[in-house]
Motif scaffolding. Structure first.
Motif, short mmCIF file in Angstrom:
data_model
loop_
_atom_site.label_atom_id
_atom_site.label_comp_id
_atom_site.label_asym_id
_atom_site.label_seq_id
_atom_site.Cartn_x
_atom_site.Cartn_y
_atom_site.Cartn_z
N ARG A 288 1.56 -0.47 -3.95
CA ARG A 288 0.24 -0.92 -3.54
C ARG A 288 -0.76 0.23 -3.66
O ARG A 288 -0.40 1.41 -3.62
CB ARG A 288 0.26 -1.44 -2.10
N VAL A 289 -2.01 -0.17 -3.83
CA VAL A 289 -3.13 0.76 -3.76
C VAL A 289 -3.90 0.42 -2.49
O VAL A 289 -4.45 -0.68 -2.37
CB VAL A 289 -4.06 0.65 -4.99
N GLN A 290 -3.91 1.35 -1.55
CA GLN A 290 -4.67 1.13 -0.32
C GLN A 290 -6.12 1.51 -0.56
O GLN A 290 -6.42 2.60 -1.02
CB GLN A 290 -4.09 1.96 0.83
N LEU B 66 -13.33 -0.96 6.72
CA LEU B 66 -12.29 -1.97 6.51
C LEU B 66 -11.31 -1.46 5.46
O LEU B 66 -11.60 -0.52 4.72
CB LEU B 66 -12.90 -3.31 6.10
N THR B 67 -10.12 -2.10 5.45
CA THR B 67 -9.06 -1.70 4.53
C THR B 67 -8.42 -2.93 3.92
O THR B 67 -8.20 -3.93 4.61
CB THR B 67 -7.99 -0.86 5.25
N PHE B 68 -8.16 -2.88 2.61
CA PHE B 68 -7.37 -3.92 1.96
C PHE B 68 -6.45 -3.26 0.95
O PHE B 68 -6.52 -2.04 0.73
CB PHE B 68 -8.28 -4.97 1.30
N ASN B 69 -5.55 -4.06 0.36
CA ASN B 69 -4.56 -3.52 -0.58
C ASN B 69 -4.59 -4.28 -1.90
O ASN B 69 -4.83 -5.50 -1.92
CB ASN B 69 -3.16 -3.62 0.02
N ILE B 70 -4.35 -3.56 -2.97
CA ILE B 70 -4.15 -4.15 -4.30
C ILE B 70 -2.68 -3.95 -4.64
O ILE B 70 -2.20 -2.81 -4.67
CB ILE B 70 -5.06 -3.50 -5.35
N VAL B 71 -1.96 -5.06 -4.86
CA VAL B 71 -0.51 -4.98 -5.05
C VAL B 71 -0.11 -5.75 -6.30
O VAL B 71 -0.71 -6.78 -6.63
CB VAL B 71 0.25 -5.53 -3.82
N PRO B 72 0.92 -5.28 -7.02
CA PRO B 72 1.53 -6.09 -8.08
C PRO B 72 2.35 -7.20 -7.41
O PRO B 72 3.11 -6.93 -6.47
CB PRO B 72 2.41 -5.11 -8.84
N VAL C 107 3.14 -7.82 -14.83
CA VAL C 107 2.42 -7.34 -13.66
C VAL C 107 1.26 -8.29 -13.39
O VAL C 107 0.51 -8.64 -14.30
CB VAL C 107 1.92 -5.89 -13.83
N VAL C 108 1.17 -8.74 -12.14
CA VAL C 108 0.08 -9.61 -11.68
C VAL C 108 -0.55 -8.94 -10.47
O VAL C 108 0.08 -8.82 -9.41
CB VAL C 108 0.58 -11.02 -11.31
N LEU C 109 -1.77 -8.46 -10.61
CA LEU C 109 -2.43 -7.77 -9.49
C LEU C 109 -3.04 -8.80 -8.52
O LEU C 109 -3.65 -9.77 -8.95
CB LEU C 109 -3.53 -6.84 -10.01
N GLU C 110 -2.83 -8.55 -7.25
CA GLU C 110 -3.37 -9.41 -6.20
C GLU C 110 -4.05 -8.56 -5.14
O GLU C 110 -3.70 -7.40 -4.94
CB GLU C 110 -2.26 -10.23 -5.52
N VAL C 111 -5.01 -9.18 -4.46
CA VAL C 111 -5.69 -8.52 -3.33
C VAL C 111 -5.12 -9.10 -2.05
O VAL C 111 -5.09 -10.30 -1.86
CB VAL C 111 -7.22 -8.74 -3.40
N LYS C 112 -4.68 -8.22 -1.17
CA LYS C 112 -4.11 -8.66 0.11
C LYS C 112 -4.86 -8.01 1.27
O LYS C 112 -5.44 -6.94 1.13
CB LYS C 112 -2.62 -8.29 0.20
N ASP C 113 -4.80 -8.70 2.40
CA ASP C 113 -5.33 -8.19 3.67
C ASP C 113 -6.85 -8.01 3.65
O ASP C 113 -7.37 -7.22 4.43
CB ASP C 113 -4.67 -6.84 4.05
N LEU C 114 -7.54 -8.75 2.78
CA LEU C 114 -9.00 -8.67 2.76
C LEU C 114 -9.55 -9.79 3.62
O LEU C 114 -9.62 -10.93 3.20
CB LEU C 114 -9.51 -8.77 1.32
#
Length: 800
Positions: free
Chosen positions: A456-458, A444-450, A384-391
């Motif tokens: 995802r975690v919104q 604002l909203t971003f996502n944490i995804v594997p 599992v590699v967590l990434e931040v998206k849409d920030l």
């Protein structure tokens, strides 16, 4: 689930670091509660009515010392986290949807100038039956025919192997070759019909990419699709599989990618690849647009119209679509050394760039394809590699991940490997901010995804900048304290439209535009002041007037002056405009007509107008004061009109007789010396002499003419003839002399050459010289193993 205690020492350490590195003195100021309390951790607001001991905004200690009761002090809010959705982890299967990440939705309330970190925890666990979509993208060339055979034979084995880890899987198939354009593919009609023309093979017409089988759990159907693939070929060595790779990733609805499934794409080839820029070789310049261009049959339609995609573009698309690419390199005719070289030189580097990608080698018969698929699926599944998206904001400084997946002590890390269906890994997410004021965008909203997964975690972020006493429920509407003309918020009045003042007692029901603009403008107080109780309060000392309509800065400062409009005696600024004094005029009182007056007091000699210190003369006049006539037909031009008077008065010449001369030329005076600085005239007479004279103009009228009593620059005609004859004779003499010298030199040179010729005839040395191009017919060679002694006999050398 609570993992806060396992990370408590991290938060404590970070708090100490922040306290040391960000310690500062906050200035607690603000005109309302929310603006005040966000300034710093010690800032507070006093909501007590009629509090006048100090500003309502200050530290808690300052407000209490000033007499504000503790219960009336509104303290600063703290950042907090609210869990909105937290479905438990679920293996899936039997109609249940698998859940690998929890919580799924959180809301974080942030406050500017927060010294403590905002954190929440998330958990990840491998689901036993997490969906898998497996798509094969193959090179259909002759050298890759072994892979097609193996896929037909081992498709069921791949299915059985994957079934050990998940029962929810699907297979898909596509083939990709190259653009049908030179120099990538032969375009002759015979080769376009059969690219294997000239061999014993019958191949399909060339193509770039064809999607052949959409993702499905129908394994026999997949095997039939593999069996239906025929060989094809291209011309150059590299292949164009990047076109197919792009289409397979972006054509989600046609490929059949599921929204919540792990997506694997097995890319099989035995050669390196074309990429962005190579299309120029075929005149294909437009870049790849990264959009789906498949027709009803599944064929890519823009191959010959768009360039190959770049590696950076593929990386972006793979990350956006959560596709994990597995590069399998091998073929029937390649040696193991060649395969290893291609993999390490090209595909290992490419896999290091794409998210979740890997590169491996096929055996010559491709019988290890089952192992490749299963091992890479296991690798992706157990990592599992967590990434931040849409920030997309700078308001959040950093998002950091901490986990104890490798040890009992949490470390700052976003990657955990070696996971199993029985092992859960927990992460602490810490949000760092550096804002000192509330941003314009409060939410604002971003996502944490594997990485490589649709889980995802919104995270919804709200900047909580308002005090509770400013929100509905604690606000007193139409408060009596505010004379029913405003709402009571946090101890102060928020006046309704038309009312102002601390207690909303200033009636401004009369429109501000009428009260504070005089009805002649659309701007209140000219845009540089505030309307308070029907009167303008100008913003600075340079602005004045009933409606702030006068601005001193709009009056210019003349060149060479220090004051606006020139100052005392020249002009003063009178409400945006310079009011000039005396003879000064102009936008900044910079002009004065006195500089255009001649010695007789007339402006520009009445032959022009004064334009800010400079005479603008009418046509036919010139000079500083327009006192000189310059027109070609100007009868008043003294230089032309006075010639006859000058000649008859000074030299008794010209067309005027003595009587006419005395009557018309009384103003002409003969002098011995004239001043050329005056109005100077000069003309040439028929005897080769110049006559010089000056004149005076008074009130625009010719007043006097002064002529030099003697002519100047005279040259006698006889002298001119003599000089001309002398010059001509000199030129002729020089020419004759040069001819004589040339003749003597040529005679001397010819004599020297003739003497040289006679000596060569008497002593012919060239007959004894050897012809340089003549070669003897006999060639002599020296035996290297013999040498000649002093007596001329040969002596054999010793050989080793």
């Amino acid at each position: 689930m609570d993992i806060t205690r396992s990370f408590s020492f991290i938060l404590l350490l970070l708090s100490v670091i922040v306290a040391v590195s960000e310690a500062q003195t906050f200035n607690c100021t603000g005109s309302y509660c929310g603006e005040c309390t966000i300034k710093g951790p010690d800032c507070a607001w006093c909501r007590q009515l009629n509090f006048t001991s100090m500003s309502r905004c200050g530290t808690v200690t300052q407000l209490m010392n000033a007499g504000c009761p503790s219960e009336s002090i509104v303290r600063r809010k703290r950042s907090r986290v609210e869990i909105l959705q937290a479905d438990p982890l679920e293996d899936g299967g039997n109609g249940r949807e698998s859940v690998q990440l929890t919580p799924q939705h959180v809301k974080v309330y942030l406050v500017p100038n927060e010294r403590e970190y905002n954190n929440f925890s998330i958990s990840y666990k491998v689901a036993r039956n997490f969906p898998l979509d497996l798509y094969f993208l193959n090179d259909p060339s002759f050298t890759m025919r072994g892979l097609r055979t193996q896929l037909q034979q081992v498709a069921q084995s791949i299915s059985d192997e994957i079934n050990k880890t998940t029962t929810d899987y699907r297979f898909g198939l596509g083939t990709s070759m190259d653009k049908v354009a030179l120099p990538f593919t032969r375009t002759a009609p015979t080769h376009k019909q059969n690219p294997c023309f000239g061999t014993s093979f019958l191949c399909d017409p060339p193509y770039s990419y064809i999607h052949r089988f959409s993702l499905s759990n129908n394994v026999p159907g997949f095997i039939s699709a593999v069996n239906a693939v025929n060989l094809t070929a291209n011309f150059d060595s590299p292949e164009g599989l990047f076109d197919g790779l792009m289409q397979a990733m972006v054509c989600g609805s046609k490929i059949g990618w599921r929204s919540k499934a792990r997506r694997m794409l097995v890319y099989a080839t035995d050669i390196n690849f074309h990429m962005a820029g190579d299309g120029r070789l075929a005149g294909i310049l437009p870049p790849n647009d990264g959009k789906c261009h498949l027709d009803a049959s599944g064929m890519y339609t823009m191959a010959e119209l768009q360039d190959y995609p770049s590696i950076g573009h593929l990386r972006k698309v793979a990350a956006e679509n959560n596709v994990n690419v597995i590069f399998t390199i091998g073929g029937d005719t390649r040696s193991q050394e060649e395969i290893n070289r291609i993999r390490t030189r090209y595909y290992d580097r490419l896999a290091a760039i794409l998210p979740g990608a890997a590169a491996t080698e096929l055996t010559p018969t491709a019988d290890n394809i089952v192992t490749i698929v299963s091992e890479n699926y296991r690798r992706l599944r157990e990592t599992v590699v967590l990434e931040v998206k849409d920030l997309d904001t700078t308001d959040i400084q950093a998002i950091r991940f901490f986990s104890s997946c490798y040890s009992d002590v949490p470390n700052e890390i976003a990657t955990c490997t070696g996971l199993t269906v029985d092992r859960q890994v927990d992460f602490m997410v810490i949000i760092e901010t550096n804002l000192q004021v509330c941003p314009a965008m409060r939410n604002l909203t971003f996502n944490i995804v594997p990485q490589g997964s649709e889980d995802r975690v919104q995270v919804d972020v709200e900047w909580d900048c308002d005090c509770d006493c400013e929100k509905e429920g604690q606000v007193t509407r139409a408060a009596e304290y505010c004379n029913r003309n405003g709402d009571l918020k946090c101890g102060i009045c928020d006046c309704y439209t038309g009312w102002t003042g601390a207690f909303c007692d200033c009636d401004e029901t009369k429109p501000e535009i009428e009260a504070c603009s005089g009805g002649n403008s659309t701007e209140i107080c000219s845009g540089v002041g505030e309307c308070q109780c029907g009167m303008c309060r100008c913003e600075n000392d340079d602005v004045s007037g009933k409606y702030c309509e006068c601005d001193r800065t709009k009056c210019d400062i003349p060149s060479g002056k220090d004051e606006r409009c020139g100052g005392q005696g020249q002009g003063v600024c009178d409400c945006n405009t310079c009011r000039c004094q005396g003879n000064y005029y102009g936008s900044s009182c910079q002009c004065n007509d006195d500089l255009c007056r001649n010695e007789n007091g007339t402006i520009c000699s009445d032959k022009g107008t004064c334009d800010c210190d400079v005479c603008r003369c009418t046509a036919g006049y010139a000079g500083r004061f327009c006192d000189r006539c310059t027109a070609a037909n100007c009868t008043e031009n003294p230089c032309s009109s006075q010639r006859q008077c000058v000649l008859c008065t000074a030299f008794l010449e010209g067309t005027l007789d003595q009587t006419a001369c005395q009557e018309q030329c009384a103003h002409v005076e003969v002098v011995s010396v004239i001043d050329p600085a005056d109005n100077f005239c000069r003309f040439l007479t028929g005897d080769g002499c110049y006559v010089e004279y000056t004149y005076d103009i008074v009130n625009g009228t010719l007043a006097a003419v002064r002529v030099r009593g003697t002519k100047v620059g005279c040259v006698e005609a006889a002298n001119l003839t003599t000089i001309g004859v002398g010059i001509a004779g000199a030129i002729l003499a020089i020419g004759v002399l040069l001819l004589i010298i040339w003749k003597l030199l040529t005679m001397l040179y010819d004599g020297i050459e003739y003497s040289k010729f006679e000596r060569e005839v008497q002593n012919p040395t060239w007959e004894r010289q050897e012809n340089p191009i003549f070669k003897e017919c006999v060639t002599t060679f020296q035996n290297p193993v013999h040498e000649t002694n002093m007596n001329g006999t040969d002596t054999e050398k010793g050989m080793m």
